[in-house]
Design an enzyme around this catalytic site. Sequence first.
Site, mmCIF file in Angstrom:
data_model
loop_
_atom_site.group_PDB
_atom_site.id
_atom_site.type_symbol
_atom_site.label_atom_id
_atom_site.label_comp_id
_atom_site.label_asym_id
_atom_site.label_seq_id
_atom_site.Cartn_x
_atom_site.Cartn_y
_atom_site.Cartn_z
ATOM 1 N N LYS A 218 0.821 -1.219 0.000
ATOM 2 C CA LYS A 218 0.000 0.000 0.000
ATOM 3 C C LYS A 218 0.846 1.256 0.000
ATOM 4 C CE LYS A 218 -4.451 -1.426 1.788
ATOM 5 N NZ LYS A 218 -5.481 -1.197 2.795
ATOM 6 N N LYS B 83 -5.250 -10.758 -6.631
ATOM 7 C CA LYS B 83 -6.395 -10.868 -5.720
ATOM 8 C C LYS B 83 -7.545 -9.969 -6.195
ATOM 9 C CE LYS B 83 -6.128 -8.626 -1.843
ATOM 10 N NZ LYS B 83 -5.803 -8.073 -0.532
ATOM 11 N N LYS C 160 -10.875 -4.130 -4.043
ATOM 12 C CA LYS C 160 -11.680 -2.928 -4.274
ATOM 13 C C LYS C 160 -10.870 -1.857 -4.974
ATOM 14 C CE LYS C 160 -11.775 -2.602 0.382
ATOM 15 N NZ LYS C 160 -12.549 -2.396 1.583
HETATM 16 P P1 TYM Z 1 -10.581 -5.709 4.171
HETATM 17 O O1 TYM Z 1 -11.577 -4.645 4.419
HETATM 18 O O2 TYM Z 1 -9.545 -5.494 3.123
HETATM 19 O O3 TYM Z 1 -11.311 -7.054 3.797
HETATM 20 C C1 TYM Z 1 -12.365 -7.571 4.620
HETATM 21 C C2 TYM Z 1 -12.355 -9.087 4.645
HETATM 22 O O4 TYM Z 1 -12.476 -9.589 3.302
HETATM 23 C C3 TYM Z 1 -11.411 -10.496 3.032
HETATM 24 N N1 TYM Z 1 -11.036 -10.384 1.617
HETATM 25 C C4 TYM Z 1 -10.960 -11.422 0.793
HETATM 26 N N2 TYM Z 1 -11.196 -12.732 0.981
HETATM 27 C C5 TYM Z 1 -11.034 -13.552 -0.083
HETATM 28 N N3 TYM Z 1 -10.653 -13.099 -1.313
HETATM 29 C C6 TYM Z 1 -10.409 -11.793 -1.539
HETATM 30 N N4 TYM Z 1 -10.065 -11.375 -2.747
HETATM 31 C C7 TYM Z 1 -10.560 -10.889 -0.459
HETATM 32 N N5 TYM Z 1 -10.407 -9.540 -0.334
HETATM 33 C C8 TYM Z 1 -10.702 -9.257 0.951
HETATM 34 C C9 TYM Z 1 -10.277 -10.051 3.951
HETATM 35 O O5 TYM Z 1 -9.362 -11.095 4.181
HETATM 36 C C10 TYM Z 1 -11.034 -9.650 5.187
HETATM 37 O O6 TYM Z 1 -11.324 -10.783 5.980
HETATM 38 N N6 TYM Z 1 -7.400 -5.286 7.986
HETATM 39 C C11 TYM Z 1 -8.700 -5.789 7.596
HETATM 40 C C12 TYM Z 1 -9.845 -5.229 8.412
HETATM 41 C C13 TYM Z 1 -9.693 -5.394 9.885
HETATM 42 C C14 TYM Z 1 -9.852 -6.596 10.615
HETATM 43 C C15 TYM Z 1 -9.652 -6.227 11.981
HETATM 44 C C16 TYM Z 1 -10.143 -7.916 10.259
HETATM 45 C C17 TYM Z 1 -9.393 -4.398 10.768
HETATM 46 N N7 TYM Z 1 -9.382 -4.904 12.050
HETATM 47 C C18 TYM Z 1 -9.718 -7.189 13.005
HETATM 48 C C19 TYM Z 1 -10.210 -8.871 11.285
HETATM 49 C C20 TYM Z 1 -10.006 -8.498 12.638
HETATM 50 C C21 TYM Z 1 -8.928 -5.387 6.139
HETATM 51 O O7 TYM Z 1 -8.403 -4.437 5.642
HETATM 52 O O8 TYM Z 1 -9.873 -6.138 5.524
#
Ligand code: TYM
Length: 342
Positions: free
Chosen positions: A118, A201, A204
């Site tokens: 990022k 992957k 968004k």
């Molecule tokens: P974020 O917002 O990028 O994504 C949210 C969840 O979606 C999953 N994900 C995917 N799973 C499968 N294939 C994909 N292409 C894909 N893209 C996204 C992510 O693995 C995630 O589970 N850092 C985290 C948010 C967060 C969080 C937390 C998660 C903040 N605090 C505490 C768990 C516990 C994030 O940016 O997810």
Amino acid sequence: MTETSFTPRVFSGIQPSGNLHLGNYLGALKRFVDWQTKDVESIYCMVDLHAITVWQDPADLRQSTRELCAGFIAAGLDPEKSILINQSQVPEHAQLAWVFNCVARMGWMQRMTQWKDKAGKNTQNASLGLFAYPALMAADILVYHATHVPVGEDQKQHLELTRDIAIKFNHDYGVNFFPETEPVIEGAATRVMSLRDGSKKMSKSDPSDASRINMTDDADTIAKKIRKAKTDPEALPSEADGLEGRPEARNLVNIYAAMAEMSVDQVLADVGGKQFSEFKPMLADLAVSKMAPITTEMARLMENQDEIDKILARGADRARAITAPILSQTYDIIGMVRPVEL
Ligand code: TYM
């Protein structure tokens, strides 16, 4: 050592930064809904404080947070059973994050692949928040003493760091106060790939909208994106070994398996030998039948945003009953003078 036993508790979060997509749904949301059938307290969070580690337009952020809450409910989360919150309404997340900023080491943060991706080459211009992001994530989880965290594959490294922070805190202060949380990375769709490039992957932030299925896409758009998804000229194999070296084919089969709640082997037993021209319409029908009702329900819920705001306020109240005592005990452990009755 102060011994503490940890009752099972689930926590997970999603960033409200727009474009909720099929990867978020299959890798995270759908699995949150599966957890709901087990008798475990669970908290699901719209991580608005994480979202602002990169620029967010304020009006868009508010809209995306409410839309994400609508998405959680439309996908099947019951706000009576699970606690739904936006992170900024539960101040103990950010308060514990500060403590963890003082536990985590610069070197640990520098190793995070998401930081490297990022921030890119221009790290000097990235926000300090983006660098410290995983410490806030550890705080999100540990401020509930959460034991299980369902996420997609891309969050694995952050969860390992969460464990490292818990271990170092416990060790430094001679306590057994924070649990070593288990990442729960399960199912056929822990890493949903781009529809345009099976080595990337689904994300968004991909500039090509055709690379992902958004949770706000209508049935026609979903079907069109699947029809146009990149594939190879071979027929589908009958066994999982045959997907080796065929990332696009593997991705579509994984998506099918996750949506149909079948194993990859079961899917291939049914569709092995078919051409993509036959398989893609099957996948499109399945995707539309699963996603369209969620999209429609999300739009319906978004018509009553006051109700969403009330759900989030109620969630924050319930969450703080858990987080306030844990933060207070943390402050006590680290030597902060605590308030007395006046
Ligand atoms: P974020 O917002 O990028 O994504 C949210 C969840 O979606 C999953 N994900 C995917 N799973 C499968 N294939 C994909 N292409 C894909 N893209 C996204 C992510 O693995 C995630 O589970 N850092 C985290 C948010 C967060 C969080 C937390 C998660 C903040 N605090 C505490 C768990 C516990 C994030 O940016 O997810």
